[in-house]
Design a protein around this motif. Structure first.
Motif, mmCIF file in Angstrom:
data_model
loop_
_atom_site.group_PDB
_atom_site.id
_atom_site.type_symbol
_atom_site.label_atom_id
_atom_site.label_comp_id
_atom_site.label_asym_id
_atom_site.label_seq_id
_atom_site.Cartn_x
_atom_site.Cartn_y
_atom_site.Cartn_z
ATOM 1 N N PHE A 56 0.848 -1.178 0.000
ATOM 2 C CA PHE A 56 0.000 0.000 0.000
ATOM 3 C C PHE A 56 0.892 1.239 0.000
ATOM 4 O O PHE A 56 2.049 1.186 0.445
ATOM 5 C CB PHE A 56 -0.926 -0.001 1.221
ATOM 6 C CG PHE A 56 -2.020 -1.019 1.125
ATOM 7 C CD1 PHE A 56 -3.099 -0.832 0.263
ATOM 8 C CD2 PHE A 56 -1.982 -2.171 1.890
ATOM 9 C CE1 PHE A 56 -4.110 -1.768 0.175
ATOM 10 C CE2 PHE A 56 -2.985 -3.117 1.803
ATOM 11 C CZ PHE A 56 -4.051 -2.922 0.944
ATOM 12 N N PRO A 57 0.406 2.366 -0.489
ATOM 13 C CA PRO A 57 1.228 3.576 -0.593
ATOM 14 C C PRO A 57 1.921 3.981 0.710
ATOM 15 O O PRO A 57 3.078 4.393 0.688
ATOM 16 C CB PRO A 57 0.235 4.646 -1.053
ATOM 17 C CG PRO A 57 -0.777 3.883 -1.839
ATOM 18 C CD PRO A 57 -0.915 2.577 -1.097
ATOM 19 N N GLU A 58 1.251 3.860 1.846
ATOM 20 C CA GLU A 58 1.897 4.249 3.107
ATOM 21 C C GLU A 58 3.100 3.352 3.424
ATOM 22 O O GLU A 58 4.094 3.820 3.980
ATOM 23 C CB GLU A 58 0.894 4.250 4.271
ATOM 24 C CG GLU A 58 0.201 2.947 4.533
ATOM 25 C CD GLU A 58 -1.104 2.743 3.765
ATOM 26 O OE1 GLU A 58 -1.853 1.829 4.151
ATOM 27 O OE2 GLU A 58 -1.377 3.471 2.783
ATOM 28 N N ASP A 59 3.039 2.084 3.025
ATOM 29 C CA ASP A 59 4.181 1.192 3.229
ATOM 30 C C ASP A 59 5.320 1.531 2.277
ATOM 31 O O ASP A 59 6.496 1.458 2.645
ATOM 32 C CB ASP A 59 3.753 -0.263 3.070
ATOM 33 C CG ASP A 59 2.713 -0.679 4.092
ATOM 34 O OD1 ASP A 59 2.835 -0.268 5.266
ATOM 35 O OD2 ASP A 59 1.758 -1.390 3.727
ATOM 36 N N VAL A 60 4.975 1.938 1.048
ATOM 37 C CA VAL A 60 5.991 2.374 0.093
ATOM 38 C C VAL A 60 6.707 3.609 0.625
ATOM 39 O O VAL A 60 7.931 3.709 0.570
ATOM 40 C CB VAL A 60 5.369 2.661 -1.297
ATOM 41 C CG1 VAL A 60 6.395 3.271 -2.233
ATOM 42 C CG2 VAL A 60 4.784 1.393 -1.893
ATOM 43 N N ARG A 61 5.939 4.539 1.174
ATOM 44 C CA ARG A 61 6.553 5.744 1.741
ATOM 45 C C ARG A 61 7.481 5.411 2.896
ATOM 46 O O ARG A 61 8.552 6.018 3.044
ATOM 47 C CB ARG A 61 5.460 6.718 2.184
ATOM 48 C CG ARG A 61 4.752 7.363 1.016
ATOM 49 C CD ARG A 61 3.752 8.417 1.461
ATOM 50 N NE ARG A 61 2.947 8.855 0.338
ATOM 51 C CZ ARG A 61 1.711 8.409 0.078
ATOM 52 N NH1 ARG A 61 1.133 7.539 0.870
ATOM 53 N NH2 ARG A 61 1.064 8.856 -0.975
ATOM 54 N N ASP A 62 7.116 4.432 3.725
ATOM 55 C CA ASP A 62 7.992 3.996 4.825
ATOM 56 C C ASP A 62 9.311 3.453 4.287
ATOM 57 O O ASP A 62 10.389 3.761 4.803
ATOM 58 C CB ASP A 62 7.309 2.934 5.689
ATOM 59 C CG ASP A 62 6.173 3.487 6.527
ATOM 60 O OD1 ASP A 62 6.095 4.727 6.710
ATOM 61 O OD2 ASP A 62 5.355 2.663 7.006
ATOM 62 N N VAL A 63 9.236 2.650 3.224
ATOM 63 C CA VAL A 63 10.455 2.107 2.610
ATOM 64 C C VAL A 63 11.284 3.239 2.021
ATOM 65 O O VAL A 63 12.517 3.273 2.166
ATOM 66 C CB VAL A 63 10.113 1.040 1.550
ATOM 67 C CG1 VAL A 63 11.349 0.631 0.759
ATOM 68 C CG2 VAL A 63 9.464 -0.177 2.193
ATOM 69 N N MET A 64 10.629 4.189 1.362
ATOM 70 C CA MET A 64 11.350 5.323 0.785
ATOM 71 C C MET A 64 12.046 6.141 1.876
ATOM 72 O O MET A 64 13.175 6.593 1.684
ATOM 73 C CB MET A 64 10.394 6.191 -0.030
ATOM 74 C CG MET A 64 9.913 5.513 -1.298
ATOM 75 S SD MET A 64 8.596 6.392 -2.175
ATOM 76 C CE MET A 64 9.369 7.946 -2.521
ATOM 77 N N ASP A 65 11.392 6.308 3.032
ATOM 78 C CA ASP A 65 12.022 7.007 4.155
ATOM 79 C C ASP A 65 13.238 6.249 4.658
ATOM 80 O O ASP A 65 14.273 6.850 4.980
ATOM 81 C CB ASP A 65 11.015 7.198 5.304
ATOM 82 C CG ASP A 65 9.921 8.197 4.977
ATOM 83 O OD1 ASP A 65 10.078 8.969 4.009
ATOM 84 O OD2 ASP A 65 8.902 8.183 5.694
#
Length: 78
Positions: A56-65
């Motif tokens: 999900f997008p929020e998990d992608v953002r966590d990985v990007m962080d």
């Protein structure tokens, strides 16, 4: 335990199984839309082995962080 028979996977024993997949020496990595709400990552090695992960997008953002933090703090990106 599972059995492989003529390319098919057959469950043997109880259905409460877990699995782990690791792919090293990745030759290609892609990210693309998956359905209406997810991003699919596809990783492939030079032998044609492939791992797909949808997030999900929020998990992608966590990985990007996490990657951004590595870029700032790790020798990997030097």
């Amino acid at each position: 335990m599972i059995e492989l028979k003529e390319g098919s996977i057959k469950n043997v024993g109880p259905a409460n199984k877990t699995a782990e997949a690791k792919l090293f020496d990745v030759e290609s990595a892609q990210a693309r839309e998956f359905g209406d709400k997810r991003v699919k990552f596809v990783f492939e090695d030079d032998d044609g082995n492939e791992v797909q992960v949808s997030l999900f997008p929020e998990d992608v953002r966590d990985v990007m962080d996490d990657v951004a933090a590595l870029e700032d703090d790790s020798r990997v990106f030097e």
